[in-house]
Design a protein around this motif. Sequence first.
Motif, mmCIF file in Angstrom:
data_model
loop_
_atom_site.group_PDB
_atom_site.id
_atom_site.type_symbol
_atom_site.label_atom_id
_atom_site.label_comp_id
_atom_site.label_asym_id
_atom_site.label_seq_id
_atom_site.Cartn_x
_atom_site.Cartn_y
_atom_site.Cartn_z
ATOM 1 N N THR A 56 7.001 75.921 73.308
ATOM 2 C CA THR A 56 6.802 74.480 73.497
ATOM 3 C C THR A 56 7.708 73.623 72.614
ATOM 4 O O THR A 56 8.087 72.520 72.994
ATOM 5 N N ASP A 57 8.069 74.120 71.436
ATOM 6 C CA ASP A 57 8.926 73.341 70.538
ATOM 7 C C ASP A 57 10.386 73.358 70.959
ATOM 8 O O ASP A 57 11.201 72.615 70.412
ATOM 9 N N VAL A 58 10.719 74.218 71.939
ATOM 10 C CA VAL A 58 12.088 74.259 72.465
ATOM 11 C C VAL A 58 12.083 73.911 73.958
ATOM 12 O O VAL A 58 12.982 74.299 74.701
ATOM 13 N N GLY A 59 11.033 73.182 74.379
ATOM 14 C CA GLY A 59 10.984 72.676 75.742
ATOM 15 C C GLY A 59 10.427 73.621 76.780
ATOM 16 O O GLY A 59 10.567 73.371 77.984
ATOM 17 N N GLY A 60 9.762 74.710 76.363
ATOM 18 C CA GLY A 60 9.220 75.668 77.319
ATOM 19 C C GLY A 60 7.706 75.702 77.328
ATOM 20 O O GLY A 60 7.039 74.742 76.928
ATOM 21 N N ASP A 61 7.162 76.825 77.772
ATOM 22 C CA ASP A 61 5.714 77.011 77.870
ATOM 23 C C ASP A 61 5.238 78.016 76.826
ATOM 24 O O ASP A 61 6.038 78.627 76.118
ATOM 25 N N ILE A 62 3.928 78.194 76.790
ATOM 26 C CA ILE A 62 3.342 79.288 76.017
ATOM 27 C C ILE A 62 3.256 80.484 76.953
ATOM 28 O O ILE A 62 2.591 80.419 77.985
ATOM 29 N N GLU A 63 3.950 81.548 76.619
ATOM 30 C CA GLU A 63 4.013 82.719 77.489
ATOM 31 C C GLU A 63 3.320 83.907 76.837
ATOM 32 O O GLU A 63 3.352 84.072 75.612
ATOM 33 N N VAL A 64 2.703 84.732 77.679
ATOM 34 C CA VAL A 64 1.934 85.876 77.204
ATOM 35 C C VAL A 64 2.400 87.134 77.921
ATOM 36 O O VAL A 64 2.692 87.112 79.122
ATOM 37 N N GLY A 65 2.482 88.233 77.183
ATOM 38 C CA GLY A 65 2.835 89.516 77.765
ATOM 39 C C GLY A 65 2.027 90.623 77.129
ATOM 40 O O GLY A 65 1.443 90.451 76.055
ATOM 41 N N PRO A 76 14.503 89.594 72.265
ATOM 42 C CA PRO A 76 14.945 88.978 71.004
ATOM 43 C C PRO A 76 16.399 89.309 70.696
ATOM 44 O O PRO A 76 16.907 90.364 71.078
ATOM 45 N N GLU A 77 17.063 88.388 69.991
ATOM 46 C CA GLU A 77 18.422 88.626 69.503
ATOM 47 C C GLU A 77 18.484 88.211 68.042
ATOM 48 O O GLU A 77 17.880 87.207 67.647
ATOM 49 N N ASP A 78 19.220 88.969 67.240
ATOM 50 C CA ASP A 78 19.303 88.707 65.804
ATOM 51 C C ASP A 78 20.546 87.899 65.454
ATOM 52 O O ASP A 78 21.611 88.063 66.063
ATOM 53 N N SER A 79 20.391 87.016 64.463
ATOM 54 C CA SER A 79 21.557 86.329 63.908
ATOM 55 C C SER A 79 22.205 87.206 62.857
ATOM 56 O O SER A 79 23.400 87.130 62.604
ATOM 57 N N GLN A 80 21.381 88.045 62.237
ATOM 58 C CA GLN A 80 21.830 89.073 61.314
ATOM 59 C C GLN A 80 20.788 90.184 61.375
ATOM 60 O O GLN A 80 19.671 89.954 61.821
ATOM 61 N N PRO A 81 21.134 91.386 60.975
ATOM 62 C CA PRO A 81 20.200 92.498 61.121
ATOM 63 C C PRO A 81 18.812 92.205 60.542
ATOM 64 O O PRO A 81 18.690 91.795 59.382
ATOM 65 N N GLY A 82 17.780 92.339 61.396
ATOM 66 C CA GLY A 82 16.407 92.142 60.955
ATOM 67 C C GLY A 82 15.908 90.721 61.035
ATOM 68 O O GLY A 82 14.728 90.461 60.768
ATOM 69 N N LEU A 83 16.771 89.777 61.400
ATOM 70 C CA LEU A 83 16.367 88.372 61.462
ATOM 71 C C LEU A 83 16.514 87.870 62.899
ATOM 72 O O LEU A 83 17.629 87.622 63.369
ATOM 73 N N GLY A 137 16.757 83.834 74.737
ATOM 74 C CA GLY A 137 17.850 82.884 74.674
ATOM 75 C C GLY A 137 17.504 81.538 74.079
ATOM 76 O O GLY A 137 18.314 80.612 74.141
ATOM 77 N N GLN A 138 16.306 81.402 73.498
ATOM 78 C CA GLN A 138 15.888 80.124 72.904
ATOM 79 C C GLN A 138 15.686 80.272 71.404
ATOM 80 O O GLN A 138 15.130 81.259 70.953
ATOM 81 N N PRO A 139 16.154 79.322 70.583
ATOM 82 C CA PRO A 139 16.882 78.105 70.992
ATOM 83 C C PRO A 139 18.315 78.415 71.416
ATOM 84 O O PRO A 139 18.863 79.457 71.061
ATOM 85 N N ASP A 140 18.877 77.519 72.192
ATOM 86 C CA ASP A 140 20.219 77.694 72.723
ATOM 87 C C ASP A 140 21.097 76.517 72.286
ATOM 88 O O ASP A 140 20.845 75.381 72.691
ATOM 89 N N PRO A 141 22.091 76.779 71.435
ATOM 90 C CA PRO A 141 22.466 78.082 70.883
ATOM 91 C C PRO A 141 21.654 78.411 69.643
ATOM 92 O O PRO A 141 20.948 77.557 69.105
ATOM 93 N N CYS A 142 21.826 79.638 69.195
ATOM 94 C CA CYS A 142 21.202 80.019 67.922
ATOM 95 C C CYS A 142 21.869 79.210 66.804
ATOM 96 O O CYS A 142 23.095 79.165 66.721
ATOM 97 N N PRO A 143 21.078 78.528 65.970
ATOM 98 C CA PRO A 143 21.670 77.708 64.893
ATOM 99 C C PRO A 143 22.544 78.543 63.964
ATOM 100 O O PRO A 143 22.168 79.637 63.555
ATOM 101 N N GLU A 144 23.707 78.019 63.670
ATOM 102 C CA GLU A 144 24.608 78.726 62.746
ATOM 103 C C GLU A 144 24.142 78.575 61.309
ATOM 104 O O GLU A 144 24.404 79.428 60.471
ATOM 105 N N GLU A 145 23.457 77.481 61.027
ATOM 106 C CA GLU A 145 22.917 77.259 59.690
ATOM 107 C C GLU A 145 21.424 76.981 59.791
ATOM 108 O O GLU A 145 20.953 76.411 60.785
ATOM 109 N N PHE A 146 20.685 77.374 58.776
ATOM 110 C CA PHE A 146 19.235 77.182 58.788
ATOM 111 C C PHE A 146 18.905 75.696 58.719
ATOM 112 O O PHE A 146 19.365 74.977 57.822
ATOM 113 N N ASP A 147 18.114 75.218 59.718
ATOM 114 C CA ASP A 147 17.761 73.798 59.776
ATOM 115 C C ASP A 147 16.279 73.551 59.514
ATOM 116 O O ASP A 147 15.761 72.460 59.781
ATOM 117 N N GLY A 148 15.583 74.564 58.996
ATOM 118 C CA GLY A 148 14.159 74.409 58.698
ATOM 119 C C GLY A 148 13.243 75.013 59.741
ATOM 120 O O GLY A 148 12.042 75.172 59.502
#
Length: 218
Positions: free
Chosen positions: A58-67, A87-94, A100-111
Amino acid sequence: MHLTLRSLPALAAAAALTTASLAGAFGAPSAGAEAVTPAPVGTACPDETGVTVVVDFTDVGGDIEVGCADGDPTTGREALESAGFAPEDSQPGLICTIDGQPDPCPEEFDGNYWSYWNAEPDSEWTSYEVGADEADPAPGAIEGWRYSDGSEGPGIAPVDVLAVAEPEETTDESAEDADHADEPAEESSTPMLPILAVVLGLALVAAIVLVVRRRARN
């Protein structure tokens, strides 16, 4: 009470007010009715057949999804992937993005980040103290993910998540109940109550007029 022609307008007004009050009481919805939480998209695991995973977009414009991650996944990441999320990592383990959300993956931490949560069916969301690669969720548990500042878990209570679980088996009796559920429900008699209140109010006004006229003639 002494009835006169002068008192007729006041009595008629009182009767009209009574009629309107009755109609409003029966016809208006309750002001204290609580809003219903929208059902999430997807299906939870029935009982303890696997680990239910909730991803709040919801914070990136989508729904609450369950699997549902069937069985006993060895890590939180495996549960996330087995439940149908990517899931995709910005660095190993993170984990930086999920589906694909957020798009794009932030290059710097924005909180904001994909915060990781867990809960038992009858409890509240609790933030994990380990990462998804170290966590080992047990069958029957609920995993949660939300892209935010990490202050709150997914925007749905764990008990509401399990409300969208499919039953393990469908018996003949439950199938018959489902068939009846598709039949149109009988019309409620509640809408007739305001009409009845109006009719009674008009009858009251007519009775008052008749009494006043008779007394005036005498």
